[in-house]
Structure formats: C-alpha cells, structure tokens
Design a protein around this motif. Sequence first.
Motif, PDB file in Angstrom:
ATOM      1  N   ASP A   1     -68.627  12.380  47.291  1.00 24.46           N
ATOM      2  CA  ASP A   1     -69.238  12.409  48.627  1.00 24.46           C
ATOM      3  C   ASP A   1     -68.253  11.950  49.692  1.00 24.46           C
ATOM      4  O   ASP A   1     -68.183  12.525  50.789  1.00 24.46           O
ATOM      5  N   ILE A   2     -67.489  10.904  49.374  1.00 22.40           N
ATOM      6  CA  ILE A   2     -66.508  10.379  50.330  1.00 22.40           C
ATOM      7  C   ILE A   2     -65.430  11.418  50.614  1.00 22.40           C
ATOM      8  O   ILE A   2     -65.055  11.662  51.767  1.00 22.40           O
ATOM      9  N   VAL A   3     -64.926  12.048  49.570  1.00 22.96           N
ATOM     10  CA  VAL A   3     -63.891  13.071  49.757  1.00 22.96           C
ATOM     11  C   VAL A   3     -64.453  14.257  50.530  1.00 22.96           C
ATOM     12  O   VAL A   3     -63.767  14.837  51.383  1.00 22.96           O
ATOM     13  N   ARG A   4     -65.693  14.623  50.261  1.00 22.22           N
ATOM     14  CA  ARG A   4     -66.298  15.743  50.976  1.00 22.22           C
ATOM     15  C   ARG A   4     -66.385  15.463  52.474  1.00 22.22           C
ATOM     16  O   ARG A   4     -66.184  16.358  53.292  1.00 22.22           O
ATOM     17  N   GLU A   5     -66.644  14.205  52.839  1.00 25.29           N
ATOM     18  CA  GLU A   5     -66.796  13.857  54.253  1.00 25.29           C
ATOM     19  C   GLU A   5     -65.467  13.495  54.913  1.00 25.29           C
ATOM     20  O   GLU A   5     -65.187  13.910  56.042  1.00 25.29           O
ATOM     21  N   ALA A   6     -64.639  12.706  54.224  1.00 24.69           N
ATOM     22  CA  ALA A   6     -63.411  12.180  54.837  1.00 24.69           C
ATOM     23  C   ALA A   6     -62.180  13.021  54.544  1.00 24.69           C
ATOM     24  O   ALA A   6     -61.221  13.010  55.315  1.00 24.69           O
ATOM     25  N   GLY A   7     -62.178  13.721  53.415  1.00 20.55           N
ATOM     26  CA  GLY A   7     -61.062  14.590  53.079  1.00 20.55           C
ATOM     27  C   GLY A   7     -59.979  13.920  52.248  1.00 20.55           C
ATOM     28  O   GLY A   7     -59.820  12.697  52.245  1.00 20.55           O
ATOM     29  N   ALA A   8     -59.238  14.728  51.534  1.00 19.57           N
ATOM     30  CA  ALA A   8     -58.051  14.341  50.770  1.00 19.57           C
ATOM     31  C   ALA A   8     -57.355  15.644  50.410  1.00 19.57           C
ATOM     32  O   ALA A   8     -57.937  16.729  50.534  1.00 19.57           O
ATOM     33  N   GLU A   9     -56.106  15.545  49.976  1.00 19.14           N
ATOM     34  CA  GLU A   9     -55.352  16.751  49.623  1.00 19.14           C
ATOM     35  C   GLU A   9     -55.152  16.917  48.119  1.00 19.14           C
ATOM     36  O   GLU A   9     -54.925  18.026  47.637  1.00 19.14           O
TER      37      GLU A   9
ATOM     38  N   PRO B   1     -63.789  18.649  53.196  1.00 19.22           N
ATOM     39  CA  PRO B   1     -64.314  19.171  54.464  1.00 19.22           C
ATOM     40  C   PRO B   1     -63.704  20.503  54.876  1.00 19.22           C
ATOM     41  O   PRO B   1     -64.314  21.265  55.616  1.00 19.22           O
ATOM     42  N   ALA B   2     -62.484  20.805  54.384  1.00 18.33           N
ATOM     43  CA  ALA B   2     -61.815  22.049  54.760  1.00 18.33           C
ATOM     44  C   ALA B   2     -61.641  22.986  53.579  1.00 18.33           C
ATOM     45  O   ALA B   2     -60.954  24.001  53.683  1.00 18.33           O
ATOM     46  N   GLY B   3     -62.249  22.649  52.426  1.00 18.85           N
ATOM     47  CA  GLY B   3     -62.102  23.484  51.244  1.00 18.85           C
ATOM     48  C   GLY B   3     -61.927  22.633  50.000  1.00 18.85           C
ATOM     49  O   GLY B   3     -61.988  21.400  50.059  1.00 18.85           O
ATOM     50  N   PRO B   4     -61.671  23.268  48.843  1.00 13.49           N
ATOM     51  CA  PRO B   4     -61.548  22.529  47.584  1.00 13.49           C
ATOM     52  C   PRO B   4     -60.344  21.588  47.577  1.00 13.49           C
ATOM     53  O   PRO B   4     -59.273  21.929  48.077  1.00 13.49           O
ATOM     54  N   VAL B   5     -60.535  20.415  46.995  1.00 18.49           N
ATOM     55  CA  VAL B   5     -59.456  19.441  46.798  1.00 18.49           C
ATOM     56  C   VAL B   5     -59.067  19.485  45.322  1.00 18.49           C
ATOM     57  O   VAL B   5     -59.906  19.221  44.452  1.00 18.49           O
ATOM     58  N   PRO B   6     -57.810  19.820  44.985  1.00 18.10           N
ATOM     59  CA  PRO B   6     -57.412  19.906  43.577  1.00 18.10           C
ATOM     60  C   PRO B   6     -57.476  18.536  42.885  1.00 18.10           C
ATOM     61  O   PRO B   6     -57.149  17.505  43.491  1.00 18.10           O
ATOM     62  N   VAL B   7     -57.875  18.554  41.620  1.00 13.10           N
ATOM     63  CA  VAL B   7     -57.940  17.355  40.787  1.00 13.10           C
ATOM     64  C   VAL B   7     -57.188  17.668  39.500  1.00 13.10           C
ATOM     65  O   VAL B   7     -57.564  18.581  38.756  1.00 13.10           O
ATOM     66  N   LEU B   8     -56.108  16.922  39.225  1.00 17.60           N
ATOM     67  CA  LEU B   8     -55.251  17.203  38.075  1.00 17.60           C
ATOM     68  C   LEU B   8     -55.184  15.995  37.145  1.00 17.60           C
ATOM     69  O   LEU B   8     -55.033  14.856  37.591  1.00 17.60           O
ATOM     70  N   GLY B   9     -55.279  16.266  35.849  1.00 19.95           N
ATOM     71  CA  GLY B   9     -55.096  15.238  34.841  1.00 19.95           C
ATOM     72  C   GLY B   9     -54.009  15.642  33.865  1.00 19.95           C
ATOM     73  O   GLY B   9     -53.774  16.837  33.645  1.00 19.95           O
TER      74      GLY B   9
END
Length: 292
Positions: free
Chosen positions: A205-213, A231-239
């Motif tokens: 929820d925080i990333v959806r509102e505040a954003g991250a790359e 907020p501007a599209g999908p944020v990649p998550v890598l493991g």
Amino acid sequence: MFRLGHLSDPHLPPPRGALALRDLFNKRALSAVAWRRKHKQHDPAVLAALLADVADQAPDHLAITGDLMNFASDAEAAQAQAWLANLGDPSRITLSPGNHDALVKPGHPQRLAALRPWFGDDTSGDFPHVRRRGAVAIVNLRSAVPTAPHLATGELGDEQRIELETILRDLGREGLFRLILLHHPPTEGAVSRRKRLVDAGRLRDIVREAGAELVLHGHAHEALVGKITGPAGPVPVLGVPSASTAPGHRHASARWHLLEIAANHAITVTARGFDRQGEPLSELGRYRLPPP
C-alpha cells in the motif's frame, strides 16, 4: 550509470562453539537440527568463488539481503562482522538483516549492533536507513524479527512503515531512484505462509501511494521476478538464490545479480552464478527492466 551488486543468504558455516548448552532449550536447537540436515548445500568454496566474481565485476555498491548467520549466536555475530569487514569498506556495502540473524529474543539488539556500520550512513537511529549514492537512494528496511519455533516470518511494524512512507515521498520529490532492500519478499505467494512478511500488504500500500523504482529481497533461496503496483506503474521486485548453494540441491544454485541503473531509471539485470555441477561460475542471462 550506477552499478549495484545484489547477493543474499550466504549462511556462513557456524564457527566452533557457536552454540552453548543453554541453546538446547530454545529455538536455536531446532535450527541446529535443520543445519545438520541442510549444511551440505551451503558450500564455502561456492561462496568464495561467487565473491571473487563480484570483486572482478567491481560494482559501485553491494547489497546483501540477510541471513549471514544460522543460529544468531554471539560467535556468529562476531564472524559475520569480520566477514563483512573483509568484503570492503562499510560505506560500499549495505546489509538488510535476515530472519536467521534475528532468530531469538535474548541478546537480539546487541548482536545486530555489531553489524550496524553496514546498515546505513547514519545509524544513530533505527530502521529505515537511507544511503544516497549519486542519483540512487538505497532505503534499507529490517523485516527480521525473533519469532516462535517453526516460524520464519518477518514484520516491519508500524513505526518503520510510517517513516518509510515519508522517506519515499521525500526522495521521490528529489527525483532519486528509490531502491528498497529487505529480507522477506513483499509479493504474494513468493514463500509459504510460515515464512511470509506478515505486513506485506501494508508495505505494498505504501509503495502504491508513495512510489519506488525497485525492491530487492532474499529469503526464498530462489531467483524471483515479481512486481507490485506503484503510482506510475509496476515496481519490479527481484530476489536471488542463496549465495552459497552448491549445484545439485533442491534450491537454485548460487548466483548474484549485477544491476546497472541508468539516468532514466532503466535497469539492466545480469545474473551471474552456477548453472550445473562441475561448471565454473558464468553469466546466466541478462534482461532489461523499463522505467516504471
């Protein structure tokens, strides 16, 4: 161009005397049993070869997403501190602790204190910690918390999440590339329920509102590519898999990622590691993530 190396879950072999008699009566006893069963998959020679490759590629910064220890004992904390110091200056390495680094409550803050120089540039307070490296801001979270036996869950908690939202908004206004580090994956279904991040939904929820790359994690011992809504599209998550897993075991063989972050926030990911038993470490693949 900012070049970041990412590795995780090295599970350093416990030093002699890592466990005391009193540890037979707490969660460390269960971890000792598990280590006897699984220790052969974590090969120090594999880890050494992977670290030599990291050194050859010479990234600008190295992110390690936890689980240097196995039992979270004092002896292991000292060993982890020495291992990190041998890798290089703390200003060039950021560590996000893992669940095995925070296995039991007694002595928990003191053991993590030994690793504090690798958490961030200003470590006078608690997590989140922020490191600014040119146009990249590394936002380091701690999902590792002591848990009950048979659980390997993580949790950020209210205070860390509230501060994180403010940090992400402020860094976004500066136009920086916001890179979040944590041990537990924030995506749904990446690990079993007993290993999950219990407040992952609130983090999303925080990333959806505040954003991250970009978000980087460990814990799953697998190479994972996911995404969460921004907020501007999908944020990649890598493991990434464990940095010490020898080929031929149930989990993915050891690998690390070299991430090249361009000025336009495009990301090129190069996976380097072991493909088959008996073969040397090599480039396993390369792909590009567009700006979110």
